[in-house]
Enzyme design. Sequence first.
Site, PDB file in Angstrom:
ATOM      1  N   HIS A   1       0.828  -1.211   0.000  1.00 21.20           N
ATOM      2  CA  HIS A   1       0.000   0.000   0.000  1.00 21.20           C
ATOM      3  C   HIS A   1       0.858   1.253   0.000  1.00 21.20           C
ATOM      4  CE1 HIS A   1       0.455  -0.830   4.403  1.00 21.20           C
ATOM      5  NE2 HIS A   1       0.589   0.476   4.478  1.00 21.20           N
TER       6      HIS A   1
ATOM      7  N   HIS B   1       3.988   7.097   3.904  1.00 17.53           N
ATOM      8  CA  HIS B   1       4.913   5.970   3.766  1.00 17.53           C
ATOM      9  C   HIS B   1       4.448   5.039   2.650  1.00 17.53           C
ATOM     10  CE1 HIS B   1       1.983   4.160   6.724  1.00 17.53           C
ATOM     11  NE2 HIS B   1       2.187   3.061   6.014  1.00 17.53           N
TER      12      HIS B   1
ATOM     13  N   GLU C   1       7.635   0.928   5.141  1.00 15.93           N
ATOM     14  CA  GLU C   1       7.057  -0.106   6.006  1.00 15.93           C
ATOM     15  C   GLU C   1       7.279  -1.452   5.321  1.00 15.93           C
ATOM     16  OE1 GLU C   1       2.774   0.165   6.404  1.00 15.93           O
ATOM     17  OE2 GLU C   1       2.760  -1.094   8.189  1.00 15.93           O
TER      18      GLU C   1
HETATM   19 CO    CO Z   1       1.064   1.287   6.338  1.00 18.29          CO
END
Ligand code: CO
Length: 134
Positions: A7, A79, A130
């Site tokens: 994502h 992020h 991440e």
């Molecule tokens: Co995230």
Amino acid sequence: MIGRLNHVAIAVPDLEAAAAQYRDVLGAKVNSPQDEPDHGVTVVFIELPNTKIELLYPLGENSPIQGFLDKNPSGGIHHICYEVDDILAARDQLQASGARVLGSGEPKIGAHGKPVLFLHPKDFTGTLVELEQV
Ligand code: CO
């Protein structure tokens, strides 16, 4: 090591307005808001054919994204999340190459119920990364 883009997370100053824009203007599949008290955020997931967008809005005091929104009042990309097969092996390999893992270095359970880690943005061309074990 890294696999698919899981994502892209966007911090937003108005969660309802951002969700409505993705749903009504961009025609995306937008899910209901989810509070994530452990992470200090309310999240709206948007499902795209090849990945997800995660709209982030501060939840409670000391939300980790409040400072980001203070600096970026109209919102912005916060992020990006890459998938890995083995998060501990990925962490060890990254730390051995000098990358800094944020926090204690131990994976936390992320918004999708899977182990995640964050890497220092200064070590990755200004991007908070991440990693999520899938
Ligand atoms: Co995230």
